[in-house]
Design an enzyme around this catalytic site. Structure first.
Site, PDB file in Angstrom:
ATOM      1  N   ASP A  75       9.991   1.466  10.698  1.00  0.00           N
ATOM      2  CA  ASP A  75       8.936   0.479  10.962  1.00  0.00           C
ATOM      3  C   ASP A  75       8.473   0.517  12.413  1.00  0.00           C
ATOM      4  O   ASP A  75       7.276   0.565  12.700  1.00  0.00           O
ATOM      5  CB  ASP A  75       9.437  -0.927  10.639  1.00  0.00           C
ATOM      6  N   ARG A  86       0.812  -1.223   0.000  1.00  0.00           N
ATOM      7  CA  ARG A  86       0.000   0.000   0.000  1.00  0.00           C
ATOM      8  C   ARG A  86       0.848   1.278   0.000  1.00  0.00           C
ATOM      9  O   ARG A  86       0.312   2.379  -0.098  1.00  0.00           O
ATOM     10  CB  ARG A  86      -0.894  -0.002   1.244  1.00  0.00           C
ATOM     11  N   GLY A  88      12.384 -11.065  12.354  1.00  0.00           N
ATOM     12  CA  GLY A  88      12.939 -10.483  11.137  1.00  0.00           C
ATOM     13  C   GLY A  88      13.057  -8.979  11.235  1.00  0.00           C
ATOM     14  O   GLY A  88      13.037  -8.391  12.318  1.00  0.00           O
ATOM     15  N   GLY A  89      13.169  -8.337  10.068  1.00  0.00           N
ATOM     16  CA  GLY A  89      13.396  -6.906  10.030  1.00  0.00           C
ATOM     17  C   GLY A  89      12.327  -6.081  10.719  1.00  0.00           C
ATOM     18  O   GLY A  89      12.630  -5.169  11.496  1.00  0.00           O
ATOM     19  N   GLY A 125      -2.641  -3.825  10.380  1.00  0.00           N
ATOM     20  CA  GLY A 125      -1.298  -3.483   9.947  1.00  0.00           C
ATOM     21  C   GLY A 125      -1.193  -2.149   9.234  1.00  0.00           C
ATOM     22  O   GLY A 125      -0.127  -1.527   9.230  1.00  0.00           O
ATOM     23  N   LYS A 135      14.597  -6.360   4.282  1.00  0.00           N
ATOM     24  CA  LYS A 135      14.962  -5.351   5.278  1.00  0.00           C
ATOM     25  C   LYS A 135      16.289  -5.609   5.977  1.00  0.00           C
ATOM     26  O   LYS A 135      16.907  -4.665   6.495  1.00  0.00           O
ATOM     27  CB  LYS A 135      13.845  -5.227   6.321  1.00  0.00           C
TER      28      LYS A 135
END
Length: 265
Positions: A112, A24, A138-139, A248, A75
């Site tokens: 993030d 998005r 993870g990232g 999210g 990432k």
């Protein structure tokens, strides 16, 4: 708010991802570009993990390519391709935005985690003092854990299918925020105030659930990092258990302005 004319003086920005159809970010960033009247466009780049190094090397030759963002699965791999890292990127070992410096160097940073916290606060949720359970290392998870620690979360339990990978994240974050992070288990899931899925499970309808929804209770908040679908199977299951859910998309809306400022859009 009309679209700007793209001509020979336009700057190009984009997001590197695999897959990319669900992303998005171009929509959100192009709205900011139009609002600010910038002579620019933001586009999706579909790049497989094994082609990232070649692709990013090629971008250095693209003189009006002023910067880019990244998401799954890039990432962490992008770190080795950056010339300089910002403070949050150094703590987390994760990057989700890269800009071209005046000398042509790539400067990487991550928003993030800060975006996730800002997104929660925009919905009236404050992780300060909360017990957090996060699935994934993870990232996105690294950035979110760092931001939650900085915000003052009381305890952050990190769970991952690979325990050694989770341990690396826990040790890394505890070096910056001593004693804040611990390995996550079933008891941590049951007692958490906020439960977060920071894995990619849920992008596809047939994905297994990243978290056992039968262990959830109605007093908990369940949050996602996946933006499309907007309501993942995990969020549907959590809602059926009476949990408040946090989608999210709020992580994106919480960080797009800061990313645009970093990229100097």
């Amino acid at each position: 708010m009309g679209a700007n004319l793209i001509d020979g003086s336009s700057k190009v920005y984009g997001i590197i991802a695999d897959p990319v159809a669900q992303i998005r970010t171009p929509e959100a960033m192009n709205k900011i570009i139009a609002k600010r009247g910038s002579q620019a466009v933001f586009v999706p780049f579909h790049v497989h993990a094994d082609n990232l190094r070649t692709f990013v090397a090629g971008l250095k030759a693209w003189q009006n390519l002023a910067g880019f963002t990244l998401t799954v699965p890039h990432k962490e791999a992008i770190l080795a391709l950056c010339d300089h890292l910002g403070p949050m990127a150094k703590i987390t070992g994760s990057v989700n935005v890269v800009r071209r410096a005046a000398d042509g160097a790539w400067e990487g940073e991550t928003y993030d985690g800060l975006g996730f916290v800002a997104g929660m606060r925009s919905q009236g949720l404050d992780p300060a003092g909360a017990k957090i359970y996060i699935q994934g290392s993870g990232g996105a998870a690294k950035a979110i854990v760092a931001a939650l620690a900085e915000t003052g979360a009381a305890r952050i339990s990190v769970a991952n299918r690979s325990q050694p990978r989770a341990a690396i994240l826990i040790n890394r974050l505890n070096a910056a925020y001593p004693g804040r992070c611990v390995p996550g288990g079933a008891a941590d899931l049951a007692t958490a105030d906020i439960v977060i899925n920071a894995t990619s499970l849920g992008l596809h309808e047939n994905d297994p659930l990243p978290i056992d929804v039968s262990a959830l209770s109605s007093r908990q908040i369940v949050a996602e990092v996946i933006m499309q679908p907007q309501v993942t199977p995990l969020l549907r299951g959590a809602r059926a258990r009476g949990c408040r859910v946090h989608e999210g998309i709020h992580m994106l809306t919480g960080q797009v302005v800061e990313i645009a400022n970093f990229l100097e859009i």
